[in-house]
Design a protein around this motif. Structure first.
Motif, PDB file in Angstrom:
ATOM      1  N   ILE A   1       0.312  -7.074 -23.676  1.00 53.93           N
ATOM      2  CA  ILE A   1      -0.435  -6.207 -22.763  1.00 53.93           C
ATOM      3  C   ILE A   1      -0.577  -6.869 -21.392  1.00 53.93           C
ATOM      4  N   PHE A   2      -0.864  -8.166 -21.401  1.00 56.19           N
ATOM      5  CA  PHE A   2      -1.040  -8.890 -20.139  1.00 56.19           C
ATOM      6  C   PHE A   2       0.222  -8.817 -19.280  1.00 56.19           C
ATOM      7  N   PHE A   3       1.382  -9.116 -19.884  1.00 55.65           N
ATOM      8  CA  PHE A   3       2.608  -9.142 -19.096  1.00 55.65           C
ATOM      9  C   PHE A   3       3.101  -7.740 -18.738  1.00 55.65           C
ATOM     10  N   ALA A   4       2.794  -6.748 -19.576  1.00 55.41           N
ATOM     11  CA  ALA A   4       3.141  -5.371 -19.212  1.00 55.41           C
ATOM     12  C   ALA A   4       2.383  -4.961 -17.951  1.00 55.41           C
ATOM     13  N   GLY A   5       1.083  -5.265 -17.923  1.00 56.62           N
ATOM     14  CA  GLY A   5       0.293  -4.948 -16.742  1.00 56.62           C
ATOM     15  C   GLY A   5       0.733  -5.724 -15.521  1.00 56.62           C
ATOM     16  N   HIS A   6       1.064  -6.981 -15.723  1.00 59.73           N
ATOM     17  CA  HIS A   6       1.483  -7.815 -14.605  1.00 59.73           C
ATOM     18  C   HIS A   6       2.814  -7.326 -14.026  1.00 59.73           C
ATOM     19  N   SER A   7       3.708  -6.832 -14.894  1.00 56.39           N
ATOM     20  CA  SER A   7       4.995  -6.331 -14.394  1.00 56.39           C
ATOM     21  C   SER A   7       4.783  -5.107 -13.508  1.00 56.39           C
ATOM     22  N   PHE A   8       3.830  -4.253 -13.875  1.00 54.77           N
ATOM     23  CA  PHE A   8       3.524  -3.075 -13.060  1.00 54.77           C
ATOM     24  C   PHE A   8       3.001  -3.496 -11.688  1.00 54.77           C
ATOM     25  N   GLU A   9       2.113  -4.483 -11.672  1.00 50.64           N
ATOM     26  CA  GLU A   9       1.586  -4.955 -10.397  1.00 50.64           C
ATOM     27  C   GLU A   9       2.686  -5.612  -9.562  1.00 50.64           C
ATOM     28  N   SER A  10       3.637  -6.282 -10.215  1.00 51.88           N
ATOM     29  CA  SER A  10       4.739  -6.902  -9.479  1.00 51.88           C
ATOM     30  C   SER A  10       5.599  -5.854  -8.778  1.00 51.88           C
ATOM     31  N   VAL A  11       5.836  -4.715  -9.454  1.00 50.58           N
ATOM     32  CA  VAL A  11       6.579  -3.630  -8.815  1.00 50.58           C
ATOM     33  C   VAL A  11       5.827  -3.147  -7.579  1.00 50.58           C
ATOM     34  N   MET A  12       4.520  -2.968  -7.718  1.00 51.03           N
ATOM     35  CA  MET A  12       3.722  -2.494  -6.587  1.00 51.03           C
ATOM     36  C   MET A  12       3.686  -3.528  -5.466  1.00 51.03           C
ATOM     37  N   ASN A  13       3.675  -4.823  -5.818  1.00 47.75           N
ATOM     38  CA  ASN A  13       3.745  -5.869  -4.794  1.00 47.75           C
ATOM     39  C   ASN A  13       4.980  -5.708  -3.916  1.00 47.75           C
ATOM     40  N   VAL A  14       6.117  -5.447  -4.571  1.00 50.48           N
ATOM     41  CA  VAL A  14       7.367  -5.309  -3.830  1.00 50.48           C
ATOM     42  C   VAL A  14       7.342  -4.058  -2.953  1.00 50.48           C
ATOM     43  N   LEU A  15       6.882  -2.951  -3.522  1.00 49.71           N
ATOM     44  CA  LEU A  15       6.904  -1.686  -2.769  1.00 49.71           C
ATOM     45  C   LEU A  15       5.967  -1.710  -1.570  1.00 49.71           C
ATOM     46  N   THR A  16       4.793  -2.338  -1.736  1.00 47.81           N
ATOM     47  CA  THR A  16       3.798  -2.338  -0.662  1.00 47.81           C
ATOM     48  C   THR A  16       3.937  -3.540   0.267  1.00 47.81           C
ATOM     49  N   LYS A  17       4.698  -4.552  -0.189  1.00 47.93           N
ATOM     50  CA  LYS A  17       4.841  -5.812   0.565  1.00 47.93           C
ATOM     51  C   LYS A  17       3.510  -6.554   0.673  1.00 47.93           C
ATOM     52  N   LEU A  18       2.610  -6.312  -0.270  1.00 46.96           N
ATOM     53  CA  LEU A  18       1.356  -7.067  -0.376  1.00 46.96           C
ATOM     54  C   LEU A  18       1.497  -8.053  -1.521  1.00 46.96           C
ATOM     55  N   GLU A  19       1.445  -9.323  -1.242  1.00 45.30           N
ATOM     56  CA  GLU A  19       1.787 -10.323  -2.251  1.00 45.30           C
ATOM     57  C   GLU A  19       0.624 -10.685  -3.172  1.00 45.30           C
ATOM     58  N   HIS A  20      -0.593 -10.675  -2.685  1.00 47.90           N
ATOM     59  CA  HIS A  20      -1.707 -11.204  -3.486  1.00 47.90           C
ATOM     60  C   HIS A  20      -2.826 -10.189  -3.701  1.00 47.90           C
ATOM     61  N   ALA A  21      -2.513  -8.919  -3.597  1.00 44.82           N
ATOM     62  CA  ALA A  21      -3.535  -7.891  -3.789  1.00 44.82           C
ATOM     63  C   ALA A  21      -3.689  -7.566  -5.270  1.00 44.82           C
ATOM     64  N   ASN A  22      -4.876  -7.065  -5.654  1.00 47.97           N
ATOM     65  CA  ASN A  22      -5.076  -6.659  -7.047  1.00 47.97           C
ATOM     66  C   ASN A  22      -4.586  -5.228  -7.248  1.00 47.97           C
ATOM     67  N   GLY A  23      -4.684  -4.758  -8.490  1.00 49.17           N
ATOM     68  CA  GLY A  23      -4.151  -3.447  -8.828  1.00 49.17           C
ATOM     69  C   GLY A  23      -4.765  -2.320  -8.028  1.00 49.17           C
ATOM     70  N   ASP A  24      -6.085  -2.344  -7.855  1.00 49.72           N
ATOM     71  CA  ASP A  24      -6.752  -1.283  -7.107  1.00 49.72           C
ATOM     72  C   ASP A  24      -6.244  -1.225  -5.671  1.00 49.72           C
ATOM     73  N   ARG A  25      -6.140  -2.382  -5.043  1.00 49.40           N
ATOM     74  CA  ARG A  25      -5.678  -2.428  -3.645  1.00 49.40           C
ATOM     75  C   ARG A  25      -4.234  -1.941  -3.537  1.00 49.40           C
ATOM     76  N   LEU A  26      -3.404  -2.311  -4.511  1.00 49.97           N
ATOM     77  CA  LEU A  26      -1.999  -1.918  -4.479  1.00 49.97           C
ATOM     78  C   LEU A  26      -1.832  -0.410  -4.631  1.00 49.97           C
ATOM     79  N   ILE A  27      -2.608   0.184  -5.540  1.00 51.38           N
ATOM     80  CA  ILE A  27      -2.529   1.638  -5.743  1.00 51.38           C
ATOM     81  C   ILE A  27      -2.977   2.375  -4.488  1.00 51.38           C
ATOM     82  N   LYS A  28      -4.051   1.904  -3.859  1.00 53.28           N
ATOM     83  CA  LYS A  28      -4.513   2.529  -2.618  1.00 53.28           C
ATOM     84  C   LYS A  28      -3.449   2.427  -1.518  1.00 53.28           C
ATOM     85  N   GLU A  29      -2.764   1.273  -1.463  1.00 52.57           N
ATOM     86  CA  GLU A  29      -1.747   1.082  -0.436  1.00 52.57           C
ATOM     87  C   GLU A  29      -0.548   1.998  -0.669  1.00 52.57           C
TER      88      GLU A  29
END
Length: 313
Positions: free
Chosen positions: A190-218
């Motif tokens: 579960i941990f790595f599944a969630g982390h992989s989703f956040e990694s995709v959002m990191n790439v799309l938003t170009k935000l490297e250290h944001a949490n999930g909430d911040r990434l979804i808003k971006e």
């Protein structure tokens, strides 16, 4: 060389937590495909000697199997007297332990160029799907699917979508999630599944250290969900896209009461399926927004197999 299937899942196999059943018909077809892709090779084994050895994909595969497992010879009984045409390796694929069959395919794949590797992967996956074998090959490695058809399709496609579109970090984390679930480590899955989703959002938003909430808003701010009605958009972001971060934080978070409460494997399945759905959804949106340039020539796709294919064995 990557760590082989039998080594990645060694503890689970030894403890009987993981069993690999491959139907006989599927084994025969897999060997036919391995034989068809058995291209000749020329190898300089000693970097200080210009001598070039003539070999083949299957010859190198058998050699690597012996080395990686510490075998004197391939473990088949009775051992064939005729050593031509890789008879011992053929018997291993037809009658050997399932883990070593996967080892054989993974090693052989590693000696192929990108086009042949992908063609073999598609053939093997078609064969296993036709014969209801719940294993698939992706990025040179085997992983197990759950019994749900939709979930199986998502999981089979997600890693390929990530790797093909240069989401390397997310692809590696997603692969770890599948491997952990296969060995019974649900929390880590579960941990790595969630982390992989956040990694995709990191790439799309170009935000490297944001949490999930911040990434979804971006993602919303960048217009990824502008095709939704305005009265639906906020709920989609707040409720749908936060489902996997919620699971990751509440069930898969490391250091948050780990091992105090056992988590049913079904929640690991759920997390991986949600991750697969989100990966495919976001990558599709990304490609729609910035489609890749078309190549002059389209790669040919292997012919579809059917359960009644007349394949020589």
């Amino acid at each position: 060389m990557r760590v082989l299937f039998s080594q990645r899942y060694l503890r689970a196999i030894e403890s009987n937590a993981l069993s690999i059943e491959i139907p006989q018909a599927a084994r025969r077809k897999v060997w036919t495909q391995l034989s068809a892709f058995n291209a000749p090779m020329h190898i300089q084994r000693d970097p200080y000697d210009n001598w070039i050895s003539r070999s083949s994909v299957l010859e190198e595969t058998e050699s690597d199997l012996l080395t990686e497992n510490g075998w004197q010879r391939v473990p088949v009984t009775p051992y064939p007297d005729d050593t031509q045409y890789h008879e011992a390796l053929r018997l291993l694929v037809l009658t050997g332990e399932g883990a070593y069959v996967f080892d054989t395919i993974e090693i052989a794949s590693s000696y192929m160029d990108a086009a042949e590797k992908d063609a073999l992967r598609q053939k093997v996956n078609q064969i296993f799907e036709l014969h209801d074998c719940p294993w698939r090959m992706s990025d040179g490695e085997f992983f197990k699917l759950d019994a749900d058809f939709v979930g199986a399709r998502l999981a089979a496609n997600a890693h390929d979508s990530l790797a093909a579109n240069q989401f390397t970090g997310a692809a590696n984390e997603y692969a770890k999630a599948r491997q952990y679930l296969g060995t019974g480590h649900v929390r880590e899955a579960i941990f790595f599944a969630g982390h992989s989703f956040e990694s995709v959002m990191n790439v799309l938003t170009k935000l490297e250290h944001a949490n999930g909430d911040r990434l979804i808003k971006e993602l919303g701010a960048q217009g990824y969900f502008d095709d939704l009605p305005e009265n639906v958009r906020a709920g989609f972001m707040d409720q749908v896209l936060r489902a996997l971060p919620f699971l990751r934080n509440k069930l898969g978070g490391h250091g948050q009461g780990k091992d105090i409460v056992a988590i049913p494997p079904s929640y690991g399945d759920l997390a991986i399926q949600i991750a697969a759905a989100f990966h495919n959804f976001l990558i599709t949106k990304h490609l729609e927004r910035s489609p890749p340039p078309k190549s002059d020539s389209e790669p040919s796709m292997p012919a579809e197999l059917t359960a009644d294919d007349d394949i020589p064995f």
